[in-house]
Design a protein around this motif. Sequence first.
Motif, mmCIF file in Angstrom:
data_model
loop_
_atom_site.group_PDB
_atom_site.id
_atom_site.type_symbol
_atom_site.label_atom_id
_atom_site.label_comp_id
_atom_site.label_asym_id
_atom_site.label_seq_id
_atom_site.Cartn_x
_atom_site.Cartn_y
_atom_site.Cartn_z
ATOM 1 N N ILE A 71 29.931 0.808 61.297
ATOM 2 C CA ILE A 71 28.747 0.707 61.944
ATOM 3 C C ILE A 71 27.902 1.722 61.103
ATOM 4 O O ILE A 71 26.809 1.683 60.831
ATOM 5 N N VAL A 72 28.192 3.006 61.362
ATOM 6 C CA VAL A 72 27.643 3.866 60.724
ATOM 7 C C VAL A 72 27.657 3.867 59.233
ATOM 8 O O VAL A 72 26.362 4.127 58.557
ATOM 9 N N ALA A 73 28.586 3.331 58.474
ATOM 10 C CA ALA A 73 28.366 3.080 57.165
ATOM 11 C C ALA A 73 27.465 1.956 56.627
ATOM 12 O O ALA A 73 26.677 2.043 55.723
ATOM 13 N N ILE A 74 27.472 0.926 57.511
ATOM 14 C CA ILE A 74 26.503 -0.256 57.305
ATOM 15 C C ILE A 74 24.920 0.415 57.469
ATOM 16 O O ILE A 74 24.134 0.057 56.732
ATOM 17 N N LEU A 75 24.952 1.116 58.590
ATOM 18 C CA LEU A 75 23.551 1.933 58.851
ATOM 19 C C LEU A 75 23.106 2.680 57.753
ATOM 20 O O LEU A 75 22.106 2.479 57.263
ATOM 21 N N VAL A 76 23.942 3.630 57.118
ATOM 22 C CA VAL A 76 23.828 4.400 55.880
ATOM 23 C C VAL A 76 23.473 3.588 54.654
ATOM 24 O O VAL A 76 22.395 3.837 53.863
ATOM 25 N N LEU A 77 24.096 2.367 54.405
ATOM 26 C CA LEU A 77 23.631 1.493 53.420
ATOM 27 C C LEU A 77 22.654 1.102 53.516
ATOM 28 O O LEU A 77 21.485 0.980 52.591
ATOM 29 N N LEU A 78 22.193 0.597 54.670
ATOM 30 C CA LEU A 78 20.797 -0.039 54.964
ATOM 31 C C LEU A 78 19.710 0.811 54.878
ATOM 32 O O LEU A 78 18.708 0.543 54.121
ATOM 33 N N PHE A 79 20.129 2.218 55.136
ATOM 34 C CA PHE A 79 18.924 3.181 54.930
ATOM 35 C C PHE A 79 18.707 3.471 53.396
ATOM 36 O O PHE A 79 17.362 3.414 53.022
ATOM 37 N N LEU A 80 19.706 3.539 52.899
ATOM 38 C CA LEU A 80 19.462 3.796 51.261
ATOM 39 C C LEU A 80 18.764 2.846 50.430
ATOM 40 O O LEU A 80 17.945 2.950 49.735
ATOM 41 N N PHE A 81 19.338 1.348 51.175
ATOM 42 C CA PHE A 81 18.399 0.196 50.535
ATOM 43 C C PHE A 81 16.933 0.276 51.001
ATOM 44 O O PHE A 81 16.076 0.097 49.912
ATOM 45 N N ILE A 82 16.602 0.686 52.209
ATOM 46 C CA ILE A 82 15.184 0.651 52.390
ATOM 47 C C ILE A 82 14.400 1.862 51.805
ATOM 48 O O ILE A 82 13.177 1.488 51.219
ATOM 49 N N ILE A 83 15.053 2.790 51.426
ATOM 50 C CA ILE A 83 14.361 3.945 50.623
ATOM 51 C C ILE A 83 14.329 3.744 49.256
ATOM 52 O O ILE A 83 13.901 4.485 48.574
ATOM 53 N N GLY A 84 15.203 2.782 48.651
ATOM 54 C CA GLY A 84 15.261 2.422 47.305
ATOM 55 C C GLY A 84 16.119 3.299 46.418
ATOM 56 O O GLY A 84 16.024 3.667 45.511
ATOM 57 N N PHE A 85 17.166 3.828 47.216
ATOM 58 C CA PHE A 85 18.063 4.744 46.415
ATOM 59 C C PHE A 85 18.905 3.941 45.447
ATOM 60 O O PHE A 85 19.303 2.697 45.698
ATOM 61 N N ASP A 86 19.042 4.234 44.085
ATOM 62 C CA ASP A 86 19.820 3.378 43.120
ATOM 63 C C ASP A 86 21.370 3.787 43.248
ATOM 64 O O ASP A 86 21.825 5.144 43.166
ATOM 65 N N LEU A 87 22.028 2.840 43.704
ATOM 66 C CA LEU A 87 23.653 2.984 44.158
ATOM 67 C C LEU A 87 24.298 3.006 42.777
ATOM 68 O O LEU A 87 25.585 3.152 42.803
ATOM 69 N N SER A 88 23.699 2.744 41.676
ATOM 70 C CA SER A 88 24.293 2.568 40.161
ATOM 71 C C SER A 88 25.020 3.986 39.815
ATOM 72 O O SER A 88 25.775 4.144 38.833
ATOM 73 N N ILE A 89 24.618 5.035 40.417
ATOM 74 C CA ILE A 89 25.076 6.320 40.149
ATOM 75 C C ILE A 89 26.557 6.235 40.433
ATOM 76 O O ILE A 89 27.288 7.416 39.726
#
Length: 94
Positions: A71-89
């Motif tokens: 649950i914590v991992a999903i919430l962190v990924l959702l937060f990163l998606f909302i703020i527009g963090f680029d996961l390609s790094i």
Amino acid sequence: MGLMKMKKNRKYSYKPRFYKGEGSPFELKHKFDEHRTTVSPAKGIKGKIDAAVNDYRHNPDENVNKRVIIIVAILVLLFLFIIGFDLSIFLPKS
């Protein structure tokens, strides 16, 4: 004018008619207080966090710990998606 007499308070002793349990029926107590380790007098924020982490580490049910991590991992990924963090790094360059 004459003296005014004050009304006396009536005594009322209430006994529940159908209560056959143990102890007082008017005592307010949480259902799971005997099983909780985090319910105690105020210890401050650090004491409460330490007690919660200690309770989490010594939890006998491993499925709950895995579920909390997921649950914590999903919430962190959702937060990163909302703020527009680029996961390609995190991905290798091709």
